[in-house]
Write an enzyme that holds these catalytic residues in place. Structure first.
Site, PDB file in Angstrom:
ATOM      1  N   ARG A 210      25.236  -2.866 -75.642  1.00 40.70           N
ATOM      2  CA  ARG A 210      25.547  -3.489 -76.946  1.00 40.70           C
ATOM      3  C   ARG A 210      26.565  -2.633 -77.698  1.00 40.70           C
ATOM      4  O   ARG A 210      27.509  -3.144 -78.300  1.00 40.70           O
ATOM      5  CB  ARG A 210      24.259  -3.671 -77.770  1.00 40.70           C
ATOM      6  CG  ARG A 210      23.400  -4.828 -77.301  1.00 40.70           C
ATOM      7  CD  ARG A 210      22.248  -5.125 -78.263  1.00 40.70           C
ATOM      8  NE  ARG A 210      21.190  -4.123 -78.200  1.00 40.70           N
ATOM      9  CZ  ARG A 210      20.123  -4.196 -77.405  1.00 40.70           C
ATOM     10  NH1 ARG A 210      19.964  -5.222 -76.589  1.00 40.70           N
ATOM     11  NH2 ARG A 210      19.203  -3.245 -77.430  1.00 40.70           N
ATOM     12  N   PHE A 229      22.418 -16.293 -73.396  1.00 39.45           N
ATOM     13  CA  PHE A 229      21.082 -15.680 -73.272  1.00 39.45           C
ATOM     14  C   PHE A 229      20.945 -14.614 -74.365  1.00 39.45           C
ATOM     15  O   PHE A 229      20.647 -13.457 -74.092  1.00 39.45           O
ATOM     16  CB  PHE A 229      20.871 -15.064 -71.883  1.00 39.45           C
ATOM     17  CG  PHE A 229      21.213 -15.980 -70.729  1.00 39.45           C
ATOM     18  CD1 PHE A 229      20.286 -16.926 -70.301  1.00 39.45           C
ATOM     19  CD2 PHE A 229      22.438 -15.914 -70.094  1.00 39.45           C
ATOM     20  CE1 PHE A 229      20.591 -17.777 -69.235  1.00 39.45           C
ATOM     21  CE2 PHE A 229      22.744 -16.762 -69.037  1.00 39.45           C
ATOM     22  CZ  PHE A 229      21.826 -17.694 -68.592  1.00 39.45           C
ATOM     23  N   ASP A 258      20.587 -19.605 -76.614  1.00 36.54           N
ATOM     24  CA  ASP A 258      19.316 -19.229 -75.977  1.00 36.54           C
ATOM     25  C   ASP A 258      18.423 -20.465 -75.957  1.00 36.54           C
ATOM     26  O   ASP A 258      18.603 -21.382 -76.750  1.00 36.54           O
ATOM     27  CB  ASP A 258      18.622 -18.084 -76.727  1.00 36.54           C
ATOM     28  CG  ASP A 258      17.660 -17.315 -75.829  1.00 36.54           C
ATOM     29  OD1 ASP A 258      18.046 -16.245 -75.316  1.00 36.54           O
ATOM     30  OD2 ASP A 258      16.517 -17.786 -75.624  1.00 36.54           O
ATOM     31  N   SER A 259      17.458 -20.471 -75.046  1.00 35.27           N
ATOM     32  CA  SER A 259      16.551 -21.626 -74.964  1.00 35.27           C
ATOM     33  C   SER A 259      15.243 -21.354 -75.696  1.00 35.27           C
ATOM     34  O   SER A 259      14.321 -22.163 -75.624  1.00 35.27           O
ATOM     35  CB  SER A 259      16.277 -21.975 -73.501  1.00 35.27           C
ATOM     36  OG  SER A 259      15.761 -20.858 -72.837  1.00 35.27           O
ATOM     37  N   ASP A 308      23.829 -12.412 -70.045  1.00 32.08           N
ATOM     38  CA  ASP A 308      22.692 -11.501 -69.814  1.00 32.08           C
ATOM     39  C   ASP A 308      21.444 -12.320 -69.497  1.00 32.08           C
ATOM     40  O   ASP A 308      20.508 -12.372 -70.303  1.00 32.08           O
ATOM     41  CB  ASP A 308      22.487 -10.623 -71.060  1.00 32.08           C
ATOM     42  CG  ASP A 308      21.404  -9.573 -70.848  1.00 32.08           C
ATOM     43  OD1 ASP A 308      21.088  -9.269 -69.681  1.00 32.08           O
ATOM     44  OD2 ASP A 308      20.870  -9.062 -71.850  1.00 32.08           O
ATOM     45  N   CYS A 348      19.452  -8.297 -64.129  1.00 30.46           N
ATOM     46  CA  CYS A 348      18.312  -7.377 -64.256  1.00 30.46           C
ATOM     47  C   CYS A 348      17.314  -7.609 -63.123  1.00 30.46           C
ATOM     48  O   CYS A 348      16.150  -7.253 -63.222  1.00 30.46           O
ATOM     49  CB  CYS A 348      17.643  -7.522 -65.617  1.00 30.46           C
ATOM     50  SG  CYS A 348      16.989  -9.163 -65.925  1.00 30.46           S
TER      51      CYS A 348
HETATM   52  N1  SAH Z   1      20.895 -10.103 -74.271  1.00 32.95           N
HETATM   53  C1  SAH Z   1      19.578 -10.047 -74.877  1.00 32.95           C
HETATM   54  C2  SAH Z   1      18.469 -10.161 -73.854  1.00 32.95           C
HETATM   55  C3  SAH Z   1      18.498 -11.427 -73.012  1.00 32.95           C
HETATM   56  S1  SAH Z   1      16.977 -11.778 -72.202  1.00 32.95           S
HETATM   57  C4  SAH Z   1      19.472  -8.773 -75.718  1.00 32.95           C
HETATM   58  O1  SAH Z   1      20.406  -7.951 -75.730  1.00 32.95           O
HETATM   59  O2  SAH Z   1      18.456  -8.595 -76.386  1.00 32.95           O
HETATM   60  C5  SAH Z   1      17.229 -13.353 -71.518  1.00 32.95           C
HETATM   61  C6  SAH Z   1      17.158 -14.521 -72.507  1.00 32.95           C
HETATM   62  O3  SAH Z   1      17.517 -15.689 -71.793  1.00 32.95           O
HETATM   63  C7  SAH Z   1      15.807 -14.809 -73.127  1.00 32.95           C
HETATM   64  O4  SAH Z   1      15.932 -14.732 -74.529  1.00 32.95           O
HETATM   65  C8  SAH Z   1      15.456 -16.248 -72.693  1.00 32.95           C
HETATM   66  O5  SAH Z   1      14.853 -16.992 -73.735  1.00 32.95           O
HETATM   67  C9  SAH Z   1      16.811 -16.800 -72.368  1.00 32.95           C
HETATM   68  N2  SAH Z   1      16.896 -17.892 -71.372  1.00 32.95           N
HETATM   69  C10 SAH Z   1      16.257 -17.997 -70.180  1.00 32.95           C
HETATM   70  N3  SAH Z   1      16.683 -19.077 -69.501  1.00 32.95           N
HETATM   71  C11 SAH Z   1      17.635 -19.680 -70.261  1.00 32.95           C
HETATM   72  C12 SAH Z   1      18.466 -20.821 -70.101  1.00 32.95           C
HETATM   73  N4  SAH Z   1      18.417 -21.554 -68.987  1.00 32.95           N
HETATM   74  N5  SAH Z   1      19.338 -21.129 -71.078  1.00 32.95           N
HETATM   75  C13 SAH Z   1      19.393 -20.387 -72.208  1.00 32.95           C
HETATM   76  N6  SAH Z   1      18.641 -19.284 -72.411  1.00 32.95           N
HETATM   77  C14 SAH Z   1      17.772 -18.938 -71.460  1.00 32.95           C
END
Ligand code: SAH
Length: 404
Positions: A210, A229, A258-259, A308, A348
């Site tokens: 970040r 995400f 995000d979902s 991510d 990850c």
């Molecule tokens: N980049 C973030 C962490 C991401 S974790 C940070 O720095 O804090 C992954 C995220 O992807 C989660 O919040 C989850 O809700 C979301 N997610 C999972 N599948 C998804 C999809 N198909 N579309 C959108 N978001 C999704």
């Protein structure tokens, strides 16, 4: 004292100090959940002291490779203190940090994160479950704190035959206390909920990436940013902070996807928390893959994209399907980048190694007919270390790709 006798030749990984003993390596021996066993080679030679786990495929996890070591409260407290003290030597610019990172800190199955005045712990193996009270007290003593919240609701517990457990373990009466914490990270602040957030509430492992994104935003003065995400908006806030430092906030557009609706609500709250209400930010409760396809159809482009995603491949068995999913979103993201634009792309998944991830992104570039420079490799922040003996500890890898 109970003894685990290994099959012939199965002592090799323990001799290299790898801490896991698989069910298939064991000739005989058994114990109660979390009980300490003496692990011996087929010839009866001492190999390790380990915590037994009657159901898991990982049937025992090593505490120590030293025959004279007693596995007792004092020993476990010393491991907790060592882990906490080690973090003081890392350059962690945050009130949120990982204090215990499981196997890497000699405490297999234990994850402990600190958010300001509160510890949040996951007890994910039979061994640390059995020693929970000792570990909780030792962690509070080592940090001088009074509050510890338990988030033992991760998938791993099931494989150990343990039920999910959440709630205050130390410091607060159950249920009557606010579980939202606000931490300062680098030049910004972030709120998170230790009770309802993912994992222990937040993705601390992405802290330094970040910061890197903030620096890139400051240097390159991104106009259009897409954070896929986004969870609680960490990379979005980082970009806003970088743009502000460059005096380039005005006219910048930041889209975050995000979902998870609760995560997006927290992300919006984090924008306000940092005084960025006036900035042009959009938060979409949507599927990333479908949204990227729509953006391509609409002819949208971006100067910077963060990808991510969640863990597509928890183990190597899921690697092939996961590889296709990673390739797909990377292909779509690369198509949306302007020439000179920057993609921060992550995996990850423990089941996808750094080399394979590089190949997947290369394949995505070919399919998208987009060429790029890999300008940097990124990884988990240093409070999430790997040890030399435990390559499984490497899970988070990232690439910075600049479109040619
Ligand atoms: N980049 C973030 C962490 C991401 S974790 C940070 O720095 O804090 C992954 C995220 O992807 C989660 O919040 C989850 O809700 C979301 N997610 C999972 N599948 C998804 C999809 N198909 N579309 C959108 N978001 C999704």
């Amino acid at each position: 004292m109970k003894i685990l006798r290994l099959k012939p030749g199965k002592e090799r990984s323990l001799a290299r100090r790898h801490p896991w003993i698989f069910e298939s390596a064991i000739a005989r021996g058994s114990a109660d959940a979390g009980e300490t066993v003496r692990v011996e080679s087929h010839e009866g030679q001492f190999l390790a002291w380990a915590a037994f786990s009657p159901i898991s495929k990982i049937r025992a996890r090593a505490w120590s490779f030293v025959e004279t070591q007693r596995i007792d409260a004092g020993f476990l407290a010393s491991l907790c203190k060592k882990a906490v003290d080690a973090r003081a030597l890392f350059d962690i610019r945050s009130e949120g940090m990982r204090l215990v990172h499981g196997e890497a800190d000699g405490l297999p199955g234990l994850i402990v994160d600190r958010y300001g005045d509160t510890l949040v712990a996951q007890f994910l193996s039979a061994g640390v479950e059995r020693w929970k009270d000792v570990l909780a007290d030792a962690l509070l003593k080592a940090t001088g704190l009074a509050r510890l919240y338990e988030r033992s609701d991760a998938n791993g517990r099931e494989r150990e035959g343990l039920k999910p457990v959440t709630g205050w373990l130390r410091g607060e009466a159950e249920g009557n206390v606010d579980t939202v914490r606000t931490i300062r990270e680098h030049d910004w602040k972030l709120s998170l909920d230790i009770a309802t957030g993912h994992k222990t509430g937040f993705y601390l492992d992405q802290r330094d990436s970040r910061q890197r994104f903030a620096e890139l935003a400051q240097h390159r003065k991104f106009r259009r940013v897409l954070n896929c995400f986004c969870y609680t908006g960490g990379f979005t806030i980082a970009a806003l902070a970088g743009l502000k430092a460059a005096g380039a906030l005005e006219g910048a557009e930041l889209t975050s996807i995000d979902s998870s609706l609760p995560a997006l609500e927290m992300a919006r709250a984090n924008v306000a928390l940092n005084g960025f209400e006036a900035a042009d930010t959009r938060f979409l409760d949507a599927d990333v893959n479908a949204t990227l396809r729509r953006f391509i159809e609409e002819g949208q482009t971006f100067d910077a994209i963060v990808l991510d995603p969640p863990k597509f491949a928890p183990t190597i068995a899921h690697a092939e399907r996961a590889a296709r999913a990673y390739k797909d979103i990377n292909r779509l993201a690369l198509k949306l980048l302007v020439p000179g634009g920057v993609l921060l792309t992550f995996s990850c998944s423990g089941g996808i190694g750094a080399d394979l991830f590089h190949k997947i992104v290369a394949g995505a570039g070919i399919d998208a007919a987009v060429d790029g420079y890999i300008s940097e490799r990124l990884g988990a922040a240093p409070d999430h270390p790997m040890t030399i003996e435990f390559p499984e500890g490497e899970y988070l890898k990232g690439l910075v790709v600049v479109r040619k």
